[in-house]
Design a protein around this motif. Structure first.
Motif, PDB file in Angstrom:
ATOM      1  N   GLU A  78     -34.664 -26.653 -21.204  1.00 45.08           N
ATOM      2  CA  GLU A  78     -33.374 -27.083 -21.746  1.00 45.08           C
ATOM      3  C   GLU A  78     -33.214 -26.856 -23.249  1.00 45.08           C
ATOM      4  O   GLU A  78     -32.119 -26.489 -23.674  1.00 45.08           O
ATOM      5  CB  GLU A  78     -33.104 -28.532 -21.363  1.00 45.08           C
ATOM      6  CG  GLU A  78     -32.717 -28.666 -19.916  1.00 45.08           C
ATOM      7  CD  GLU A  78     -32.166 -30.028 -19.586  1.00 45.08           C
ATOM      8  OE1 GLU A  78     -32.046 -30.874 -20.480  1.00 45.08           O
ATOM      9  OE2 GLU A  78     -31.857 -30.240 -18.410  1.00 45.08           O
ATOM     10  N   ASP A  88     -22.408 -27.015 -23.457  1.00 42.49           N
ATOM     11  CA  ASP A  88     -21.622 -26.694 -22.260  1.00 42.49           C
ATOM     12  C   ASP A  88     -22.444 -25.918 -21.240  1.00 42.49           C
ATOM     13  O   ASP A  88     -22.359 -26.177 -20.036  1.00 42.49           O
ATOM     14  CB  ASP A  88     -20.376 -25.891 -22.637  1.00 42.49           C
ATOM     15  CG  ASP A  88     -19.364 -26.716 -23.396  1.00 42.49           C
ATOM     16  OD1 ASP A  88     -19.404 -27.954 -23.262  1.00 42.49           O
ATOM     17  OD2 ASP A  88     -18.544 -26.130 -24.117  1.00 42.49           O
ATOM     18  N   LEU A  91     -25.014 -28.325 -19.583  1.00 39.39           N
ATOM     19  CA  LEU A  91     -24.362 -29.217 -18.613  1.00 39.39           C
ATOM     20  C   LEU A  91     -23.885 -28.463 -17.382  1.00 39.39           C
ATOM     21  O   LEU A  91     -23.947 -28.983 -16.267  1.00 39.39           O
ATOM     22  CB  LEU A  91     -23.206 -29.958 -19.280  1.00 39.39           C
ATOM     23  CG  LEU A  91     -23.623 -30.974 -20.346  1.00 39.39           C
ATOM     24  CD1 LEU A  91     -22.394 -31.601 -20.984  1.00 39.39           C
ATOM     25  CD2 LEU A  91     -24.526 -32.039 -19.770  1.00 39.39           C
ATOM     26  N   HIS A  92     -23.438 -27.229 -17.567  1.00 33.36           N
ATOM     27  CA  HIS A  92     -23.014 -26.428 -16.418  1.00 33.36           C
ATOM     28  C   HIS A  92     -24.203 -26.145 -15.498  1.00 33.36           C
ATOM     29  O   HIS A  92     -24.083 -26.252 -14.276  1.00 33.36           O
ATOM     30  CB  HIS A  92     -22.381 -25.120 -16.893  1.00 33.36           C
ATOM     31  CG  HIS A  92     -22.012 -24.205 -15.783  1.00 33.36           C
ATOM     32  ND1 HIS A  92     -20.939 -24.451 -14.960  1.00 33.36           N
ATOM     33  CD2 HIS A  92     -22.593 -23.077 -15.321  1.00 33.36           C
ATOM     34  CE1 HIS A  92     -20.862 -23.488 -14.057  1.00 33.36           C
ATOM     35  NE2 HIS A  92     -21.860 -22.652 -14.257  1.00 33.36           N
ATOM     36  N   ARG A  94     -26.979 -27.891 -15.266  1.00 30.07           N
ATOM     37  CA  ARG A  94     -27.361 -29.159 -14.626  1.00 30.07           C
ATOM     38  C   ARG A  94     -26.444 -29.476 -13.445  1.00 30.07           C
ATOM     39  O   ARG A  94     -26.909 -29.891 -12.382  1.00 30.07           O
ATOM     40  CB  ARG A  94     -27.286 -30.309 -15.627  1.00 30.07           C
ATOM     41  CG  ARG A  94     -28.462 -30.430 -16.528  1.00 30.07           C
ATOM     42  CD  ARG A  94     -28.329 -31.681 -17.338  1.00 30.07           C
ATOM     43  NE  ARG A  94     -29.412 -31.853 -18.276  1.00 30.07           N
ATOM     44  CZ  ARG A  94     -29.498 -32.869 -19.109  1.00 30.07           C
ATOM     45  NH1 ARG A  94     -28.564 -33.799 -19.114  1.00 30.07           N
ATOM     46  NH2 ARG A  94     -30.510 -32.963 -19.935  1.00 30.07           N
ATOM     47  N   THR A  95     -25.140 -29.283 -13.648  1.00 27.02           N
ATOM     48  CA  THR A  95     -24.183 -29.545 -12.574  1.00 27.02           C
ATOM     49  C   THR A  95     -24.396 -28.593 -11.406  1.00 27.02           C
ATOM     50  O   THR A  95     -24.365 -29.008 -10.245  1.00 27.02           O
ATOM     51  CB  THR A  95     -22.744 -29.431 -13.101  1.00 27.02           C
ATOM     52  OG1 THR A  95     -22.596 -30.299 -14.219  1.00 27.02           O
ATOM     53  CG2 THR A  95     -21.729 -29.782 -12.041  1.00 27.02           C
ATOM     54  N   ALA A  96     -24.617 -27.311 -11.701  1.00 25.80           N
ATOM     55  CA  ALA A  96     -24.858 -26.338 -10.636  1.00 25.80           C
ATOM     56  C   ALA A  96     -26.132 -26.670  -9.868  1.00 25.80           C
ATOM     57  O   ALA A  96     -26.185 -26.550  -8.642  1.00 25.80           O
ATOM     58  CB  ALA A  96     -24.938 -24.931 -11.220  1.00 25.80           C
ATOM     59  N   THR A  97     -27.169 -27.118 -10.580  1.00 25.02           N
ATOM     60  CA  THR A  97     -28.420 -27.509  -9.924  1.00 25.02           C
ATOM     61  C   THR A  97     -28.196 -28.723  -9.025  1.00 25.02           C
ATOM     62  O   THR A  97     -28.700 -28.773  -7.893  1.00 25.02           O
ATOM     63  CB  THR A  97     -29.496 -27.825 -10.983  1.00 25.02           C
ATOM     64  OG1 THR A  97     -29.655 -26.687 -11.813  1.00 25.02           O
ATOM     65  CG2 THR A  97     -30.817 -28.158 -10.329  1.00 25.02           C
ATOM     66  N   LEU A  98     -27.437 -29.691  -9.520  1.00 19.93           N
ATOM     67  CA  LEU A  98     -27.126 -30.865  -8.700  1.00 19.93           C
ATOM     68  C   LEU A  98     -26.334 -30.472  -7.460  1.00 19.93           C
ATOM     69  O   LEU A  98     -26.619 -30.947  -6.361  1.00 19.93           O
ATOM     70  CB  LEU A  98     -26.342 -31.890  -9.521  1.00 19.93           C
ATOM     71  CG  LEU A  98     -25.887 -33.133  -8.775  1.00 19.93           C
ATOM     72  CD1 LEU A  98     -27.091 -33.969  -8.366  1.00 19.93           C
ATOM     73  CD2 LEU A  98     -24.952 -33.951  -9.637  1.00 19.93           C
ATOM     74  N   HIS A  99     -25.360 -29.587  -7.616  1.00 22.35           N
ATOM     75  CA  HIS A  99     -24.572 -29.131  -6.461  1.00 22.35           C
ATOM     76  C   HIS A  99     -25.456 -28.400  -5.456  1.00 22.35           C
ATOM     77  O   HIS A  99     -25.296 -28.581  -4.240  1.00 22.35           O
ATOM     78  CB  HIS A  99     -23.438 -28.228  -6.915  1.00 22.35           C
ATOM     79  CG  HIS A  99     -22.340 -28.967  -7.593  1.00 22.35           C
ATOM     80  ND1 HIS A  99     -21.405 -28.339  -8.358  1.00 22.35           N
ATOM     81  CD2 HIS A  99     -22.026 -30.280  -7.635  1.00 22.35           C
ATOM     82  CE1 HIS A  99     -20.559 -29.228  -8.838  1.00 22.35           C
ATOM     83  NE2 HIS A  99     -20.916 -30.420  -8.411  1.00 22.35           N
ATOM     84  N   GLN A 101     -28.683 -28.819  -4.955  1.00 23.20           N
ATOM     85  CA  GLN A 101     -29.541 -29.795  -4.281  1.00 23.20           C
ATOM     86  C   GLN A 101     -28.749 -30.625  -3.272  1.00 23.20           C
ATOM     87  O   GLN A 101     -29.224 -30.904  -2.165  1.00 23.20           O
ATOM     88  CB  GLN A 101     -30.206 -30.698  -5.307  1.00 23.20           C
ATOM     89  CG  GLN A 101     -31.215 -29.990  -6.166  1.00 23.20           C
ATOM     90  CD  GLN A 101     -31.689 -30.824  -7.339  1.00 23.20           C
ATOM     91  OE1 GLN A 101     -31.124 -31.860  -7.641  1.00 23.20           O
ATOM     92  NE2 GLN A 101     -32.743 -30.360  -7.998  1.00 23.20           N
TER      93      GLN A 101
END
Length: 121
Positions: A78, A88, A91-92, A94-99, A101
């Motif tokens: 990171e 940005d 965070l993008h 991180r969000t893509a990784t969460l989606h 998973q």
């Protein structure tokens, strides 16, 4: 011959119209998704300046092969990603990784239900 839920006669071995409709929808959406992925990979490979023009020296901006962007994102830590793309970008990712998973979890937990409905007579 058997009667369908709509009152029409169908042959016993033929797939129902709902199955055909679902299959055609899955094929169409998969084709569109594949075309978008191929288009992204080709443009990313041919024109890396469109994606990281401000950070040409960073590991993310170099397109050595069509999927180098994916390897670079998954292997960067990171702080390096923060230097290369800003908050940005971090965070993008991180969000893509969460989606990713969440989708994997939902797909794995829905497989038994999918098999039950597929094998139901």
């Amino acid at each position: 011959l058997r009667m369908s839920s709509h009152g029409a006669q169908e042959e016993a071995g033929a797939p129902s119209s709902e199955v055909i409709q679902f299959t055609s929808m899955v094929v169409a959406q998969s084709t569109v998704f594949a075309v978008y992925i191929v288009l992204f990979v080709v443009v990313r490979w041919c024109r890396p300046d469109l994606f990281a023009a401000a950070h040409r020296e960073s590991a993310i901006s170099e397109a050595r092969d069509p999927l180098s962007w994916a390897r670079a994102i998954w292997t960067l830590d990171e702080p390096a990603m923060l230097d290369a793309s800003g908050i940005d970008g971090v965070l993008h990712v991180r969000t893509a990784t969460l989606h990713f998973q969440l989708c994997a979890l939902l797909i794995l937990t829905s497989l038994p239900a999918f098999l039950c409905y597929t094998l139901a007579v």
